[in-house]
Write an enzyme that holds these catalytic residues in place. Structure first.
Site: not given
Ligand code: AMP
Length: 395
Positions: A284, A332-334, A208, A383, A7, A240, A210-211, A90, A14, A179
């Site tokens: 966070r 979305g995951e965390n 969900l 991905e 990537n 954004r 950062n993007g 990618r 990466k 995505h």
């Molecule tokens: P991404 O662009 O998919 O890496 O997502 C970044 C966003 O995910 C940031 O706003 C973080 O706050 C959130 N995030 C990533 N890892 C964690 C985690 N372990 N616990 C809580 N939020 C997280």
């Protein structure tokens, strides 16, 4: 077969080396500051990470160092380059030319290059990555996997804008969506987890991070998605703005005495939850600020959740129903709080969340109650694995 997934960004690269039989990651890493000075962080599976500061004048030098690390006697995971069976790249933008991944040939390289002005920051960097790998591994077959390809199944009413049709014909101005690799991977996995075929389901994937983007996946095909001509459209993201009245661009330009490029920079880099809260793009930090009583952080998160709920409603309407909603990517995951807040808008769909199951972070889980009419899941995206699978499938 071992697949090297690449990537490539303008100054970064990466990588993951994936054993496609076991689908395990043998090593992964990141080259940064390419063309400036150069730093590589390499993590072989089950071993300590190593960080190497080494001059990387260009991407070929970066790929060369990656290959050296993969075969290194101390930090390597393979004994020679002959153990790399294929490379999966990618690629951000495939325009209307690519509705699927493809084996890379000279013709494919030219077609990707023709999409450069649709993604001027990303596609040229992706092409440099391909050229570097071809220089160093001329015999190894390579595959291009496009962020836009999954969305090429959208119908015209979803992808055309209400502007003169000739601008679509002449300049290809339309919604492309991004995505796609993640939306495809997560929707397939959601179907598997529910013990169904993708063809039987209407799924809304909420990527969900950062993007951020949302995708309506009907019978395994993307029928609409929230990002548009560029990844600026749709949801309110980390920095954004997402969807905004286009008249704001001219009005704000006049107020700030700024040109279009400068206003676009504000919408891309200084807006979103970071701009609204004035604190951070990281959820966070925002959660922490809310717990300390910060009102602007709360407003920012409320805006984010509201927009996600709007899209879920809209995509339920265009699919005439929804069977499952999947949350993926960093937030979305965390982030149980965001998921709960978004789902609190959805009781009209007879959705109910199990508060205990919703505490899950970074793992697959059905977080809806057993009697919830629509299943809600957390499905971590991957991905790189999706790219490795596509690469093997094509070769
Ligand atoms: P991404 O662009 O998919 O890496 O997502 C970044 C966003 O995910 C940031 O706003 C973080 O706050 C959130 N995030 C990533 N890892 C964690 C985690 N372990 N616990 C809580 N939020 C997280």
């Amino acid at each position: 077969m071992n697949v090297l997934v690449i990537n490539c960004g303008s100054s970064s690269l990466k990588y993951q080396l994936i054993d496609s039989d076991s689908e395990s990651v043998l090593a992964k890493g990141l080259c940064e500051r390419i063309g400036i000075d150069g730093r590589l962080k390499h993590t072989p599976s089950g071993k300590e990470s190593v960080v190497i500061d080494s001059t990387m004048p260009d991407h070929t030098a970066a790929v060369s160092l990656v290959l050296k690390m993969l075969t290194d006697s101390a930090h390597g995971v393979i004994s020679g380059l002959s153990e790399i069976g294929a490379v999966g790249h990618r690629i951000v933008h495939g325009g209307e030319k690519f509705a699927a991944s493809t084996v890379i040939t000279d013709e494919v390289m030219s077609a990707i290059e023709e999409c450069n002005d649709l993604a001027p920051l990303h596609n040229p960097a992706n092409l440099i990555g391909i050229r570097s790998c071809r220089t160093l591994m001329p015999e190894v077959p390579m595959v291009a996997v496009f962020d836009t390809a999954f969305h090429q199944t959208m119908p015209k009413e979803a992808y055309l804008y209400g502007i003169p049709y000739e601008y679509y014909e002449q300049y290809k101005i339309r919604k492309y969506g991004f995505h796609g690799t993640s939306h495809s991977f997560v929707s397939k996995r959601t179907a598997e987890l529910l013990g169904k075929k993708p063809e039987e389901l209407k799924i809304i994937v909420c990527h969900l991070g950062n993007g951020a983007s949302i995708c309506a996946v009907k019978n395994g095909r993307s029928v609409d998605t929230s990002m548009g001509f560029t990844p600026l459209d749709g949801l309110i993201m980390g920095t954004r703005s997402g969807t905004i009245d286009p008249a704001v661009v001219e009005y704000l330009g006049q107020k700030l005495n700024a040109n279009t490029h400068e206003v676009m920079n504000i919408l891309n880099k200084k807006s979103g939850v970071a701009g609204v809260s004035g604190i951070s793009s990281d959820f966070r930090d925002l959660d922490k600020a809310v717990s300390e009583g910060n009102e602007r952080a709360e407003i920012a998160l409320n805006l984010f959740n509201y927009r996600v709920a709007q899209y879920i409603g809209s995509y339920t309407a265009v699919m005439n129903g929804v069977d499952a909603i999947a949350f993926t990517a960093g937030v979305g995951e965390n982030n149980p709080k965001s998921r709960a807040a978004i789902c609190s808008y959805l009781s009209y769909l007879e959705i109910a969340i199990d508060d205990v199951k919703n505490q899950v972070r970074g793992e697959e889980e059905v977080i809806s109650t057993s009697d919830s009419k629509v299943k809600v899941l957390v499905v971590p995206t991957n991905e790189e694995l999706a790219i490795a699978r596509e690469t093997v499938a094509l070769l």
